[in-house]
Design a protein around this motif. Structure first.
Motif, PDB file in Angstrom:
ATOM      1  N   GLU A  25      -8.930 -10.590   8.752  1.00  0.00           N
ATOM      2  CA  GLU A  25      -8.337  -8.573   9.515  1.00  0.00           C
ATOM      3  C   GLU A  25      -6.817  -8.672   8.641  1.00  0.00           C
ATOM      4  O   GLU A  25      -6.926  -7.520   7.309  1.00  0.00           O
ATOM      5  N   TRP A  82      -4.453  -4.768   1.539  1.00  0.00           N
ATOM      6  CA  TRP A  82      -4.972  -4.295   0.471  1.00  0.00           C
ATOM      7  C   TRP A  82      -5.977  -3.323   0.504  1.00  0.00           C
ATOM      8  O   TRP A  82      -5.509  -2.558  -1.094  1.00  0.00           O
ATOM      9  N   GLN A  83      -6.383  -3.153   1.594  1.00  0.00           N
ATOM     10  CA  GLN A  83      -7.005  -1.886   1.110  1.00  0.00           C
ATOM     11  C   GLN A  83      -6.312  -0.325   1.783  1.00  0.00           C
ATOM     12  O   GLN A  83      -6.580   0.827   0.626  1.00  0.00           O
ATOM     13  N   LEU A 118     -11.903  -2.092  -5.411  1.00  0.00           N
ATOM     14  CA  LEU A 118     -11.239  -3.309  -5.236  1.00  0.00           C
ATOM     15  C   LEU A 118     -11.133  -4.810  -6.076  1.00  0.00           C
ATOM     16  O   LEU A 118     -10.643  -5.851  -5.860  1.00  0.00           O
ATOM     17  N   SER A 142      -4.692  -9.268   6.101  1.00  0.00           N
ATOM     18  CA  SER A 142      -4.463  -8.982   4.607  1.00  0.00           C
ATOM     19  C   SER A 142      -5.769  -8.346   3.672  1.00  0.00           C
ATOM     20  O   SER A 142      -5.566  -8.097   3.352  1.00  0.00           O
ATOM     21  N   GLN A 143      -7.548  -8.145   4.640  1.00  0.00           N
ATOM     22  CA  GLN A 143      -7.828  -7.586   3.232  1.00  0.00           C
ATOM     23  C   GLN A 143      -7.233  -6.074   4.356  1.00  0.00           C
ATOM     24  O   GLN A 143      -7.804  -5.288   3.430  1.00  0.00           O
ATOM     25  N   TRP A 144      -6.399  -5.760   5.668  1.00  0.00           N
ATOM     26  CA  TRP A 144      -6.345  -4.524   5.911  1.00  0.00           C
ATOM     27  C   TRP A 144      -4.945  -4.022   4.456  1.00  0.00           C
ATOM     28  O   TRP A 144      -4.991  -3.113   4.309  1.00  0.00           O
ATOM     29  N   PHE A 196      -8.137  -8.553  -2.554  1.00  0.00           N
ATOM     30  CA  PHE A 196      -8.725  -7.956  -1.579  1.00  0.00           C
ATOM     31  C   PHE A 196     -10.055  -9.496  -1.541  1.00  0.00           C
ATOM     32  O   PHE A 196     -10.236  -9.590  -2.658  1.00  0.00           O
ATOM     33  N   LYS A 197      -9.949 -10.415  -0.345  1.00  0.00           N
ATOM     34  CA  LYS A 197     -10.854 -11.421  -0.138  1.00  0.00           C
ATOM     35  C   LYS A 197     -11.828 -11.207   0.722  1.00  0.00           C
ATOM     36  O   LYS A 197     -11.174 -11.039   2.216  1.00  0.00           O
ATOM     37  N   PRO A 198     -13.131 -11.244   0.810  1.00  0.00           N
ATOM     38  CA  PRO A 198     -14.083 -10.544   1.966  1.00  0.00           C
ATOM     39  C   PRO A 198     -13.741 -11.456   2.829  1.00  0.00           C
ATOM     40  O   PRO A 198     -13.857 -11.478   4.298  1.00  0.00           O
ATOM     41  N   GLU A 199     -13.291 -13.351   2.651  1.00  0.00           N
ATOM     42  CA  GLU A 199     -13.215 -14.190   3.400  1.00  0.00           C
ATOM     43  C   GLU A 199     -11.659 -14.221   4.199  1.00  0.00           C
ATOM     44  O   GLU A 199     -11.467 -15.416   5.115  1.00  0.00           O
ATOM     45  N   ALA A 200     -10.634 -13.645   4.152  1.00  0.00           N
ATOM     46  CA  ALA A 200      -9.357 -13.572   3.906  1.00  0.00           C
ATOM     47  C   ALA A 200      -9.538 -13.231   5.526  1.00  0.00           C
ATOM     48  O   ALA A 200     -10.414 -12.486   6.336  1.00  0.00           O
TER      49      ALA A 200
END
Length: 298
Positions: free
Chosen positions: A196, A202-203, A212, A198-200, A190-194
């Motif tokens: 949306e 990994w979540q 995370l 990509s974040q989804w 998970f990368k906060p700067e990625a």
């Protein structure tokens, strides 16, 4: 056969079927659309000698696998193919061309795994299913016409699962693999700067109970020592190229040749295009030559 991705993508777009977006569609609808999109890349599949589907016992229930035989000569070396599709999509059919082409180009039996998808199931289910399939194939080598240690061949999310499985096997002192072929992994987690999506992804894969920064679920947060030989391939235009480069740096830092090849003008997921894009087919063929070296060195 096109030599440039944009030409191949424009030709594919004429089908009118676009890649799905699970952030704006109901999940099952997105999966169905994504499967239809994949099938536009699986037209006129190459012929192989035999295809056999099986259901095997796994830690979370039966696991569908597909064995693709390039010829009838046996025993044959084999590889385990782990698809990408963001952990949430894909099937044994979605990557049919990749599996068949791999079998024909390598002369190996290819075993595809229909691992359980996120968010219905979270880590470590997918990793553990790969290990269960590995153990099954090892126990059934004679009846399946295969021999030796396999290579784990993963692309995108599948490359991340492959690396995670290799780390788990290492921690069990299980020397079961001849090597790893990893195309454009997303193993950095998970990368906060990625973006949306990509974040989804990994979540959904990690679920609500896995942090995370869990080093088992996120391979690049864990140790890369003691792993079998690794080769990586990635497109120069891949937004996730930083994960491939990070693994290469980690391997180099412990004195291991990182064996990474960056292919110009190719995006994420380019192996899906081996039927229409010559550079994608060339990249797959290059990985096959490396894989054969893994078998020879075993």
């Amino acid at each position: 056969m096109f030599n440039h991705y944009k030409e191949a993508a424009n030709a594919q777009a004429q089908s009118g079927i676009k890649s799905a977006d699970p952030l704006t569609q109901p999940l099952e609808q997105a999966r169905q659309q994504q499967e239809q999109y994949f099938q536009t890349l699986n037209q006129d599949l190459p012929e192989v000698a035999k295809i056999e589907d099986r259901l095997i016992a796994g830690p979370s229930g039966e696991i569908p696998i597909r064995l693709v035989y390039p010829q009838t000569k046996e025993p044959t070396r084999y590889l385990i193919f782990i698809r990408g599709a963001g952990f949430w999509a894909g099937s044994l059919d979605s990557h049919a061309r990749t599996m068949r082409t791999l079998a024909l180009e390598s002369g190996c039996v290819v075993c595809g795994i229909d691992y359980r998808r996120a968010p219905d199931f979270h880590f470590p289910v997918q990793r553990n299913e790969v290990i269960a399939v590995l153990e099954y194939l090892k126990s059934q080598q004679m009846s399946l016409g295969i021999h030796g240690k396999p290579v784990l061949f993963g692309e995108s999310a599948g490359a991340t699962i492959a690396l995670s499985a290799a780390q788990a096997l290492r921690d069990q002192n299980n020397d079961a693999l001849a090597g790893l072929i990893l195309f454009y992994n997303n193993a950095g987690g998970f990368k906060p700067e990625a973006r949306e999506y990509s974040q989804w992804v990994w979540q959904q894969y990690l679920g609500p109970d896995t942090p995370l920064d869990d080093a088992q679920a996120t391979p690049l947060l864990g140790s890369v020592t003691g792993l079998p030989p690794i080769w990586q391939g990635v497109g120069a235009d891949d937004p996730l190229i930083t994960d491939t480069n990070k693994l290469a740096h980690q391997l180099k830092a412990i004195g291991i040749d990182p064996q990474v090849k960056t292919f110009p003008n190719l995006p994420h997921g380019f192996l899906m295009w081996t039927g229409s894009l010559q550079p994608a087919l060339d990249a797959l063929r290059e990985s096959v030559q490396v894989m054969k070296g893994f078998f020879t060195a075993e």
